[in-house]
Scaffold this active site. Structure first.
Site, PDB file in Angstrom:
ATOM      1  N   GLY A  18       7.824 -11.316  -3.499  1.00  0.00           N
ATOM      2  CA  GLY A  18       6.960 -10.545  -3.039  1.00  0.00           C
ATOM      3  C   GLY A  18       6.059 -10.006  -4.115  1.00  0.00           C
ATOM      4  O   GLY A  18       5.393  -8.748  -3.925  1.00  0.00           O
ATOM      5  N   ILE A  23       3.858  -3.243  -3.069  1.00  0.00           N
ATOM      6  CA  ILE A  23       5.366  -2.596  -3.623  1.00  0.00           C
ATOM      7  C   ILE A  23       5.876  -3.431  -4.347  1.00  0.00           C
ATOM      8  O   ILE A  23       6.424  -3.089  -5.495  1.00  0.00           O
ATOM      9  CB  ILE A  23       6.228  -2.477  -2.328  1.00  0.00           C
ATOM     10  CG1 ILE A  23       5.402  -1.275  -1.332  1.00  0.00           C
ATOM     11  CG2 ILE A  23       7.500  -1.890  -2.552  1.00  0.00           C
ATOM     12  CD1 ILE A  23       6.280  -1.046  -0.008  1.00  0.00           C
ATOM     13  N   VAL A  69       9.750 -18.309   0.432  1.00  0.00           N
ATOM     14  CA  VAL A  69      11.200 -17.817   0.926  1.00  0.00           C
ATOM     15  C   VAL A  69      11.396 -18.572   2.276  1.00  0.00           C
ATOM     16  O   VAL A  69      12.712 -18.283   2.898  1.00  0.00           O
ATOM     17  CB  VAL A  69      11.418 -16.366   0.856  1.00  0.00           C
ATOM     18  CG1 VAL A  69      11.422 -15.835  -0.588  1.00  0.00           C
ATOM     19  CG2 VAL A  69      10.417 -15.762   1.536  1.00  0.00           C
ATOM     20  N   SER A 143      12.588   0.095   5.942  1.00  0.00           N
ATOM     21  CA  SER A 143      11.685   0.780   6.374  1.00  0.00           C
ATOM     22  C   SER A 143      11.707   1.959   7.290  1.00  0.00           C
ATOM     23  O   SER A 143      13.228   2.153   7.808  1.00  0.00           O
ATOM     24  CB  SER A 143      10.504   0.088   7.378  1.00  0.00           C
ATOM     25  OG  SER A 143       9.555   0.767   8.008  1.00  0.00           O
ATOM     26  N   GLN A 153       6.039  -1.581  17.499  1.00  0.00           N
ATOM     27  CA  GLN A 153       6.899  -2.126  16.522  1.00  0.00           C
ATOM     28  C   GLN A 153       7.995  -2.771  16.944  1.00  0.00           C
ATOM     29  O   GLN A 153       8.926  -2.748  16.015  1.00  0.00           O
ATOM     30  CB  GLN A 153       6.999  -0.747  15.776  1.00  0.00           C
ATOM     31  CG  GLN A 153       5.973  -0.105  15.260  1.00  0.00           C
ATOM     32  CD  GLN A 153       5.477  -0.524  13.738  1.00  0.00           C
ATOM     33  OE1 GLN A 153       5.489  -1.771  13.607  1.00  0.00           O
ATOM     34  NE2 GLN A 153       5.120   0.093  12.848  1.00  0.00           N
ATOM     35  N   TYR A 156       9.256  -5.664  14.449  1.00  0.00           N
ATOM     36  CA  TYR A 156       9.239  -5.472  13.025  1.00  0.00           C
ATOM     37  C   TYR A 156      10.315  -4.444  12.876  1.00  0.00           C
ATOM     38  O   TYR A 156      11.184  -4.521  11.983  1.00  0.00           O
ATOM     39  CB  TYR A 156       7.978  -4.629  12.698  1.00  0.00           C
ATOM     40  CG  TYR A 156       8.003  -4.018  11.321  1.00  0.00           C
ATOM     41  CD1 TYR A 156       7.432  -4.936  10.354  1.00  0.00           C
ATOM     42  CD2 TYR A 156       8.125  -2.656  11.079  1.00  0.00           C
ATOM     43  CE1 TYR A 156       7.705  -4.520   8.906  1.00  0.00           C
ATOM     44  CE2 TYR A 156       8.092  -2.351   9.516  1.00  0.00           C
ATOM     45  CZ  TYR A 156       7.687  -2.973   8.633  1.00  0.00           C
ATOM     46  OH  TYR A 156       7.742  -2.606   7.366  1.00  0.00           O
ATOM     47  N   LYS A 160      13.892  -4.745  10.406  1.00  0.00           N
ATOM     48  CA  LYS A 160      14.291  -3.698   9.439  1.00  0.00           C
ATOM     49  C   LYS A 160      15.519  -3.075   9.801  1.00  0.00           C
ATOM     50  O   LYS A 160      16.490  -2.976   9.147  1.00  0.00           O
ATOM     51  CB  LYS A 160      13.273  -2.640   9.368  1.00  0.00           C
ATOM     52  CG  LYS A 160      11.840  -2.993   8.967  1.00  0.00           C
ATOM     53  CD  LYS A 160      11.809  -4.032   7.653  1.00  0.00           C
ATOM     54  CE  LYS A 160      10.734  -4.343   7.002  1.00  0.00           C
ATOM     55  NZ  LYS A 160      10.903  -5.102   5.824  1.00  0.00           N
TER      56      LYS A 160
END
Length: 259
Positions: A18, A23, A69, A143, A153, A156, A160
């Site tokens: 990435g 980032i 990936v 995160s 969320q 997601y 994480k």
């Protein structure tokens, strides 16, 4: 230990997955600035080439690499073509922000596949060589949502939190072979992924006010944690999560009491 060189990454190859994103770009720059030979890996190879060209223009060592990936064959090819890798940084992620009752199975599978499964596969693929060589550092991005959530969320946050546990398990399993595995947990960062929030001033301001520093972070403010975990300065650090969140997880910012 030579304290003057404990952040020196000269002679080490760092694969940033990435690496063309906000980032990932910053992580690539930070690692390259400390001497690493950086491989900027991304599905968007043209963007990866731009990042690599910018770094080489600064006198750094960087190359671009096309990597999907989500494709096991692409991962296997990367191992064959890139190993030995000394530092693996995993930044690729996606978020489908919806309430749970509005989520579809396709939404869920999309988030799980990129945020969790691909990281699991990359750790397995490159961790093997690191273990055989007796050294290496794997750095995954989680995160603040690994420990604290909000409406919209669910998937997601689940990925994480799960990735943190994958990292801890990898640290336990690969530690005896000299491989360190850690995570960096950002707060709110100004990246393309968060641009829809930044475009909503009320929403953006509310997020800024939640942290102790009262602002969003820039991607480059994450690079220091990556360099640290990649380097000998963190030689006894493994299985942990480093928060770079401006104090978000430390402060209850919903109400500012008068005293």
């Amino acid at each position: 230990m030579d304290y003057a060189t404990m952040f020196d990454l000269t002679g080490r190859t760092a694969l940033v997955v990435g690496g063309a994103g906000g980032i990932g770009r910053a992580a690539s720059a930070g690692l390259a600035a400390h001497g690493a030979d950086v491989v900027v890996a991304d599905l968007d190879v043209a963007a990866a080439q731009e990042v690599a060209a910018d770094l080489t223009g600064q006198g750094r060592s960087a190359t671009a690499y096309e990597l999907n990936v989500l494709d096991p064959q692409s991962i296997s090819r990367a191992v064959d073509e890139l190993d030995p890798v000394d530092v693996l940084v995993l930044t690729a992620a996606v978020n489908v922000r919806k309430r749970m009752l509005d989520y579809t199975s396709e939404d869920f599978d999309k988030v799980i596949a990129l945020n969790l499964k691909s990281s699991f596969e990359m750790i397995r693929a490159f961790g093997r060589g690191m273990a055989e060589r007796g050294r290496g550092s794997i750095i995954a991005f989680t995160s603040i949502r690994s420990v604290t959530v909000e409406p919209g969320q669910s998937a997601y946050a689940a990925t994480k939190a799960a990735l943190l546990q994958v990292v801890r398990t990898a640290a336990a399993e690969l530690g005896p072979q000299g491989v360190r595995v850690n995570t960096v947990a950002p707060g709110v960062v100004e990246t393309p992924l968060t641009q829809p929030i930044l475009d909503n001033q009320e929403w953006a301001d509310a997020y800024a006010a939640k942290s102790a520093l009262g602002r969003w972070s820039k991607p480059e403010e994450l690079a220091g944690a990556v360099v640290y975990l990649a380097s000998d300065a963190a030689s006894y650090v493994t299985g942990t999560q480093i928060f770079v969140d401006g104090g978000w997880t430390a402060v209850d910012g919903r109400y500012d009491p008068p005293a």
